[in-house]
Write a protein that holds these residues in place. Sequence first.
Motif, PDB file in Angstrom:
ATOM      1  N   LYS A 169       0.123 -13.082 -15.318  1.00 34.20           N
ATOM      2  CA  LYS A 169      -1.216 -12.729 -15.771  1.00 34.20           C
ATOM      3  C   LYS A 169      -1.543 -11.310 -15.336  1.00 34.20           C
ATOM      4  O   LYS A 169      -1.265 -10.908 -14.219  1.00 34.20           O
ATOM      5  CB  LYS A 169      -2.240 -13.711 -15.205  1.00 34.20           C
ATOM      6  N   ARG A 170      -2.153 -10.548 -16.224  1.00 35.01           N
ATOM      7  CA  ARG A 170      -2.521  -9.174 -15.912  1.00 35.01           C
ATOM      8  C   ARG A 170      -3.755  -9.156 -15.017  1.00 35.01           C
ATOM      9  O   ARG A 170      -4.550 -10.073 -15.061  1.00 35.01           O
ATOM     10  CB  ARG A 170      -2.738  -8.401 -17.212  1.00 35.01           C
ATOM     11  N   PRO A 171      -3.901  -8.124 -14.157  1.00 32.06           N
ATOM     12  CA  PRO A 171      -3.118  -6.896 -14.132  1.00 32.06           C
ATOM     13  C   PRO A 171      -1.826  -7.024 -13.356  1.00 32.06           C
ATOM     14  O   PRO A 171      -1.568  -8.036 -12.711  1.00 32.06           O
ATOM     15  CB  PRO A 171      -4.074  -5.914 -13.440  1.00 32.06           C
ATOM     16  N   LEU A 172      -1.025  -5.956 -13.387  1.00 27.64           N
ATOM     17  CA  LEU A 172       0.221  -5.882 -12.645  1.00 27.64           C
ATOM     18  C   LEU A 172      -0.044  -5.968 -11.143  1.00 27.64           C
ATOM     19  O   LEU A 172      -0.987  -5.374 -10.633  1.00 27.64           O
ATOM     20  CB  LEU A 172       0.908  -4.549 -12.977  1.00 27.64           C
ATOM     21  N   LYS A 173       0.781  -6.750 -10.448  1.00 23.35           N
ATOM     22  CA  LYS A 173       0.676  -6.852  -8.989  1.00 23.35           C
ATOM     23  C   LYS A 173       1.776  -6.022  -8.342  1.00 23.35           C
ATOM     24  O   LYS A 173       2.909  -6.004  -8.826  1.00 23.35           O
ATOM     25  CB  LYS A 173       0.810  -8.299  -8.515  1.00 23.35           C
ATOM     26  N   THR A 174       1.454  -5.375  -7.230  1.00 22.08           N
ATOM     27  CA  THR A 174       2.418  -4.490  -6.561  1.00 22.08           C
ATOM     28  C   THR A 174       2.482  -4.844  -5.080  1.00 22.08           C
ATOM     29  O   THR A 174       1.984  -4.097  -4.232  1.00 22.08           O
ATOM     30  CB  THR A 174       2.019  -3.024  -6.761  1.00 22.08           C
ATOM     31  N   PRO A 175       3.118  -5.960  -4.739  1.00 23.08           N
ATOM     32  CA  PRO A 175       3.097  -6.418  -3.349  1.00 23.08           C
ATOM     33  C   PRO A 175       4.125  -5.769  -2.425  1.00 23.08           C
ATOM     34  O   PRO A 175       4.104  -6.022  -1.224  1.00 23.08           O
ATOM     35  CB  PRO A 175       3.385  -7.920  -3.486  1.00 23.08           C
ATOM     36  N   VAL A 176       5.007  -4.943  -2.959  1.00 17.76           N
ATOM     37  CA  VAL A 176       6.085  -4.392  -2.131  1.00 17.76           C
ATOM     38  C   VAL A 176       6.095  -2.872  -2.227  1.00 17.76           C
ATOM     39  O   VAL A 176       6.023  -2.308  -3.320  1.00 17.76           O
ATOM     40  CB  VAL A 176       7.456  -4.953  -2.568  1.00 17.76           C
ATOM     41  N   ARG A 177       6.180  -2.230  -1.059  1.00 16.13           N
ATOM     42  CA  ARG A 177       6.374  -0.783  -1.023  1.00 16.13           C
ATOM     43  C   ARG A 177       7.698  -0.481  -0.329  1.00 16.13           C
ATOM     44  O   ARG A 177       8.014  -1.072   0.711  1.00 16.13           O
ATOM     45  CB  ARG A 177       5.250  -0.083  -0.280  1.00 16.13           C
ATOM     46  N   VAL A 178       8.465   0.431  -0.913  1.00 16.36           N
ATOM     47  CA  VAL A 178       9.734   0.848  -0.329  1.00 16.36           C
ATOM     48  C   VAL A 178       9.734   2.359  -0.173  1.00 16.36           C
ATOM     49  O   VAL A 178       9.314   3.092  -1.066  1.00 16.36           O
ATOM     50  CB  VAL A 178      10.935   0.392  -1.181  1.00 16.36           C
ATOM     51  N   GLU A 179      10.211   2.818   0.966  1.00 14.27           N
ATOM     52  CA  GLU A 179      10.377   4.245   1.223  1.00 14.27           C
ATOM     53  C   GLU A 179      11.723   4.440   1.907  1.00 14.27           C
ATOM     54  O   GLU A 179      11.946   3.937   3.012  1.00 14.27           O
ATOM     55  CB  GLU A 179       9.259   4.780   2.108  1.00 14.27           C
ATOM     56  N   ASN A 180      12.604   5.136   1.214  1.00  5.91           N
ATOM     57  CA  ASN A 180      13.943   5.393   1.766  1.00  5.91           C
ATOM     58  C   ASN A 180      14.624   4.080   2.170  1.00  5.91           C
ATOM     59  O   ASN A 180      15.005   3.867   3.323  1.00  5.91           O
ATOM     60  CB  ASN A 180      13.857   6.347   2.953  1.00  5.91           C
TER      61      ASN A 180
END
Length: 650
Positions: A169-180
């Motif tokens: 279901k919208r909106p897009l979920k962004t539960p993960v952040r990655v850096e290097n």
Amino acid sequence: MKTPLIRPLGLLVACAILFPVSMGCDDESSEDNSNQNNTPDAGEACPTPTSGPTIHSGEITADEVWTHDTGPHLITDNLSIQAKVTVEPCVRVEIAPAVRVNVEEKGALIAEADAERPILFTAQEASPWGHIHVSDPGVARFRHVTLENGGANGTTYSGATLVVTANDKRPLKTPVRVENVTVQGSVGLGVLMRGLSGFSEGSTGLTVAGSGASSEFSYPVRMAPEAASTLPEGTYTNNAVDAIDLFAVPQDVQANVTWPARGVPYRIDENIVITGGGHLQVAAGVTLSLGEGVSLIVEGLGAGELETQGTSALPVVVERADPKLAWGSLRVEQGSQMRLAHTKLRGGGADPVTWSGCSLVASGPNDLPLDPMLGVTDVTVSESAGYGVCLYGAAAFRPDAQGLEVTGAGAQSHEADFKGLRHPVLIGASALGTLPEGEYTGNARDAIHVDSHLGVVGEVTVRDVGVPYDIGGDGHLVVGSDELSGTLTLEPNVALLFEQGMSLDVDINGVLDAQGTSSAPVVFGSAAEIPSAGDWIGIYFWGPPVTESTLDNVRIEHAGADCSCVGFSCHSEVYDEFAAVLILDWLPSQAFITNSSFVSIAGHGVNRGWTSDKVPPDFTVTNTFTDVALCAQTLPKPETGQCPETLPCP
């Protein structure tokens, strides 16, 4: 749950018996195992732990901090994180075979380090561990972290080491952040983003390598089309298949989405529909690798848009995933827009029935006015199975269209299903004026195929694009009508070639303006492979017209087929009235065809099919007639009296 292990000197032997060397019972063996498992070299920044190892399994329901000094951290059974777990720099986490780490909806896994003190999640034994699974609204943050040798989770999670799940279901979920972050050596996929899940803002420097070495799931990343805009900059090479797999539910785009260039293609194996006002932008340098019959569709009801943003140095490329299997099309429907810049479409056109084997399709309204829905700037369409570009109904190119090249169209026209589908472009007659200048050679048939069924309404100028125009459709190309005006202007060197039995009909509100030159005449002829007299009917001028037409320096050839017209001129009593030009029921003010040639005509040259006692205009004064079967021109009927008994053939 965690269990610290105290390691006094007297218990080192017992530790060695209870735990494998890889668990780090002593400093030397732990260091050796680190090198064996490609652990980043932390150097002196990460001293040897003194209070570990620590075992984790079961459920974590209260916040925990995993320190380096209590490491290595051993996950021996499936772990459910339902609180906040913070993993400090330098920590090494070893996970038993097939064991999974689940970050639940109330959980958080925060593993943030720096380049000198990285964090490692690795296999405890030679066999791979399962995965880290983050379920929205649970979250995970990884910085300077390596996840290696995971993915023992079967087909449900496609052998991925990092799995992120959200609903569709919208909106897009962004539960993960990655850096290097590095994900390497996955059994299957490197990263699996399920549902409408993506990477959070600030994600960057993701490296995925070695994925799919022992699995059918061979891509570094799989995610939904709408989530691809969150794919971080990074490196996605050295996998079994180096491509981002856009395959997840939902398979449509309803938001403003940009697919960034990440150094490998996007693999698409099911149709992607842009709908609900969605706007998909494809960045410069992106390659889309499409499976058999797969299309990108801008749905008409949603007023969506597909835009490619290539440059001369970094074009957008759409190509076959399998060199032997054609993809479908890029298609825009009524009410939506498609704008392509510096884009190369190769090897599409899988559908010969509905879309005529076209690679690029604009499906417009069934009736006029025109819908300028397709924009192209320096676009190449090559090796289409059938047509290269198709504009159906009242679809038209946008006014700024330029630089279209179509080559290799009709690549499968030798096959029964694609027979006759061989032109670079199929376009409606009223849209001819929108066709951009370009290159249209090297196809099975080098000609623009014109669909005549909507006729010519408004001002339409046909330019010389280096190939002729094949006129097909329902039997007549009509210019104007009883109610609507239409002007068809043909520039020098333009050739209109008519399919068998076709005619050009200039109605009372229509004007034909064809003015060539002696070295570049306008040609009206036959589209047959081997032309012959009588292939097509000819040009009708119905009247009296509002404005008379002008034809100068034209060549009319291979006309004179049965026009089913009887009784218009005196010659109808002796001959058929078939003619290359048929002027019916009105008296022209002058001979409006000049300095022109009639060649290989099955009937008359000009049928002066009107009734009048006035001196008729003479069409033989400046024109030439070669291999005309009957008369150069017929004799009009007198308004009073009878036709002469002996008819001249003037």
